[in-house]
Design an enzyme around this catalytic site. Structure first.
Site, PDB file in Angstrom:
ATOM      1  N   ARG A 144       0.810  -1.215   0.000  1.00  0.00           N
ATOM      2  CA  ARG A 144       0.000   0.000   0.000  1.00  0.00           C
ATOM      3  C   ARG A 144       0.846   1.270   0.000  1.00  0.00           C
ATOM      4  O   ARG A 144       0.407   2.316  -0.479  1.00  0.00           O
ATOM      5  CB  ARG A 144      -0.952  -0.012   1.195  1.00  0.00           C
ATOM      6  CG  ARG A 144      -2.008  -1.101   1.116  1.00  0.00           C
ATOM      7  CD  ARG A 144      -3.082  -0.932   2.169  1.00  0.00           C
ATOM      8  NE  ARG A 144      -4.115  -1.950   2.036  1.00  0.00           N
ATOM      9  CZ  ARG A 144      -5.235  -1.979   2.757  1.00  0.00           C
ATOM     10  NH1 ARG A 144      -5.464  -1.043   3.659  1.00  0.00           N
ATOM     11  NH2 ARG A 144      -6.117  -2.926   2.582  1.00  0.00           N
TER      12      ARG A 144
ATOM     13  N   ASP B 159     -15.159   9.807  10.854  1.00  0.00           N
ATOM     14  CA  ASP B 159     -14.163   8.813  10.466  1.00  0.00           C
ATOM     15  C   ASP B 159     -12.785   9.434  10.630  1.00  0.00           C
ATOM     16  O   ASP B 159     -12.646  10.666  10.665  1.00  0.00           O
ATOM     17  CB  ASP B 159     -14.376   8.372   9.009  1.00  0.00           C
ATOM     18  CG  ASP B 159     -13.748   7.014   8.714  1.00  0.00           C
ATOM     19  OD1 ASP B 159     -14.443   5.997   8.905  1.00  0.00           O
ATOM     20  OD2 ASP B 159     -12.573   6.976   8.334  1.00  0.00           O
TER      21      ASP B 159
END
Length: 278
Positions: free
Chosen positions: A35, A147
């Site tokens: 990633r 979030d």
């Protein structure tokens, strides 16, 4: 990542846990490397170890840390995921909370999606509540989605989704609450209608923070499929903090893999994944 880079790997894992609460096991190191590969290239660095060294030891890397958090956090989401929770919202939680507000001219139902990702949970909740209004219940509602990922919050605020993401939404609700355009630039995409969007807002929030800037009379909080990434101590602290924002008689809803996590005086388990504040 080479063995010589293990110390930076360990420091990186400690940093991510301190920032997000997410416990990354050593087995996830390969996933992390994959990633972060694009970020390594963006800085024109030789390998992940060099990137982590700059990330951990460099100055002015706050924005890069936010990017890293976006890259490593899991953002699995779908409309009407674990649909029985939304059945509970419509059939039990909402009527009970409105009954508790009897005498109020027009009560306001507050719902908090505490790990909102790109907003599917928040907008599903808003659809359920809007449908209750259509059936004649007299109330207002507000949905908050929070979030840790700024990228996900921006998507939620845009309220634009791929049309195939609506496969779990009943057709009549798709017709009522989503709109599409024939413009080629948005082909295959839909957007939540303004009438529903005005009930939903999104805000950045880190569940690891000691306090949350959220009302303390929330009727229902969704905290689903996020506690599984925390260790036991962080799980307990997050649940305790969230419970302080639930109105007496209100509800905390967790994911099916998390029902054994919630052990807090003042929260009564009424379903395997649903807890009521008493």
């Amino acid at each position: 990542m080479s063995a010589s880079g293990s110390s930076y790997s360990d420091r990186f894992r400690v940093l991510i846990r301190s920032l997000t609460g997410i416990s990354l096991p050593q087995s996830k190191v390969v996933m992390i490397e994959q990633r972060l590969r694009r970020r390594v290239m963006a800085f024109d660095l030789p390998d992940t170890e060099a990137y982590l060294e700059q990330l951990l030891d460099g100055q002015g890397m706050e924005e890069e840390l936010r990017i890293v958090i976006d890259l490593i956090t899991t953002n699995t989401t779908s409309f009407f995921r674990e649909s029985e929770h939304f059945d509970f919202l419509a059939r039990e939680a909402l009527p009970q909370r409105l009954a508790a507000a009897k005498g109020t001219r027009r009560p306001r139902f507050k719902l908090w999606s505490a790990a909102a990702s790109e907003g599917a949970e928040a907008f599903t909740s808003a659809m359920v509540l809007a449908e209750a209004q259509r059936r004649g219940l007299q109330f207002d509602f507000a949905v908050l989605g929070t979030d840790i990922s700024q990228r996900m919050l921006e998507r939620g605020a845009e309220a634009v989704y791929a049309a195939d993401q609506l496969s779990t939404v009943p057709p009549d609700l798709v017709k009522r609450y989503f709109m599409s355009s024939r413009h080629p630039s948005v082909a295959g995409k839909v957007r939540v209608v303004p009438e529903l969007r005005r009930h939903v807002r999104f805000r950045h929030l880190n569940l690891m923070d000691e306090t949350y800037p959220v009302d303390r009379d929330v009727d229902l909080i969704f905290l689903r499929n996020i506690l599984i990434y925390f260790d036991q101590g962080d799980q307990e602290r997050v649940v305790q903090r969230l419970a302080s924002h639930v109105a007496t008689g209100g509800y905390l809803v967790v994911g099916h893999a998390e029902s054994m996590v919630v052990r807090l005086a003042g929260l009564k388990q009424i379903r395997p994944t649903i807890f009521q504040k008493v």
